[in-house]
Design a protein around this motif. Sequence first.
Motif, PDB file in Angstrom:
ATOM      1  N   LEU A   1       0.843  -1.194   0.000  1.00 37.42           N
ATOM      2  CA  LEU A   1       0.000   0.000   0.000  1.00 37.42           C
ATOM      3  C   LEU A   1       0.882   1.248   0.000  1.00 37.42           C
ATOM      4  CD1 LEU A   1      -2.773  -1.172   2.490  1.00 37.42           C
ATOM      5  CD2 LEU A   1      -2.817  -1.185  -0.014  1.00 37.42           C
ATOM      6  N   PRO A   2       0.331   2.380  -0.447  1.00 33.26           N
ATOM      7  CA  PRO A   2       1.142   3.608  -0.550  1.00 33.26           C
ATOM      8  C   PRO A   2       1.826   3.947   0.773  1.00 33.26           C
ATOM      9  CG  PRO A   2      -0.971   3.920  -1.619  1.00 33.26           C
ATOM     10  CD  PRO A   2      -1.055   2.594  -0.910  1.00 33.26           C
ATOM     11  N   GLN A   3       3.104   4.289   0.685  1.00 35.12           N
ATOM     12  CA  GLN A   3       3.864   4.661   1.882  1.00 35.12           C
ATOM     13  C   GLN A   3       5.096   5.452   1.458  1.00 35.12           C
ATOM     14  OE1 GLN A   3       6.094   1.104   3.500  1.00 35.12           O
ATOM     15  NE2 GLN A   3       4.672   0.015   2.164  1.00 35.12           N
ATOM     16  N   GLY A   4       5.453   6.427   2.264  1.00 36.04           N
ATOM     17  CA  GLY A   4       6.672   7.194   2.021  1.00 36.04           C
ATOM     18  C   GLY A   4       6.736   7.869   0.676  1.00 36.04           C
ATOM     19  N   GLY A   5       5.597   8.286   0.155  1.00 39.28           N
ATOM     20  CA  GLY A   5       5.580   8.953  -1.135  1.00 39.28           C
ATOM     21  C   GLY A   5       5.512   8.007  -2.316  1.00 39.28           C
ATOM     22  N   ASN A   6       5.587   6.717  -2.070  1.00 41.16           N
ATOM     23  CA  ASN A   6       5.475   5.734  -3.150  1.00 41.16           C
ATOM     24  C   ASN A   6       4.032   5.304  -3.330  1.00 41.16           C
ATOM     25  OD1 ASN A   6       8.308   5.613  -3.600  1.00 41.16           O
ATOM     26  ND2 ASN A   6       8.518   4.266  -1.825  1.00 41.16           N
ATOM     27  N   GLY A   7       3.650   5.042  -4.550  1.00 42.10           N
ATOM     28  CA  GLY A   7       2.291   4.616  -4.838  1.00 42.10           C
ATOM     29  C   GLY A   7       2.087   3.131  -4.585  1.00 42.10           C
TER      30      GLY A   7
END
Length: 197
Positions: free
Chosen positions: A127-133
């Motif tokens: 799931l999206p985290q740290g600015g990553n999709g």
Amino acid sequence: TTPVFLAATVLAGCSSDPVPRDTFYRLGVPAAPPALAGGPIQGTVEVPLFRAQGIINERAVLYRESARELAQYSYHAWLEPPSVMLQRVFTGALRDAKAFTGVATPEMRLDRNYELTGNILEWEHVLPQGGNGPAVAIALELGVRRVAGNQQVLAKVYRVTEPAAGESVDAAAVAFTSGLDKIIGQLLADLAALPKN
């Protein structure tokens, strides 16, 4: 007043949200792999069920929201355990690519010259985290063993993080399929470099 209060309580209980339905997912149709460069490896390869530790091989779809925590969706599951799905995918890919002169599973009880083994290290919806999709993470330890002499001719961990078109599990299933296509392409390139006899 007591009977009225009880009736209102019963009615309120009946108006609760419906229980979500179970949804089952299968991988999409894999891309047709190219024929193995240089022609097939001479001999029959057997592809047994893949191996996996703990919850990785359960049918519930795994997801993670951080680097260290894995969880299972409550109402989203694979149609088959990942070990079975991946055995089917790689058996089909090796046949389509004509990577060996014969491709079999243990149930076929054919004499085999090679065995391709797989260990599922990562198989999760990220799931999206740290600015990553949203994405999926796949890591497979694959090995090819020549039966005569019990000689290991290939042993490698293949990893891919494949972006997903959205956060839904359906979008993740599509990304799992395209991620496997990439790993299969890498495996075929490695098999092409092996001796053909």
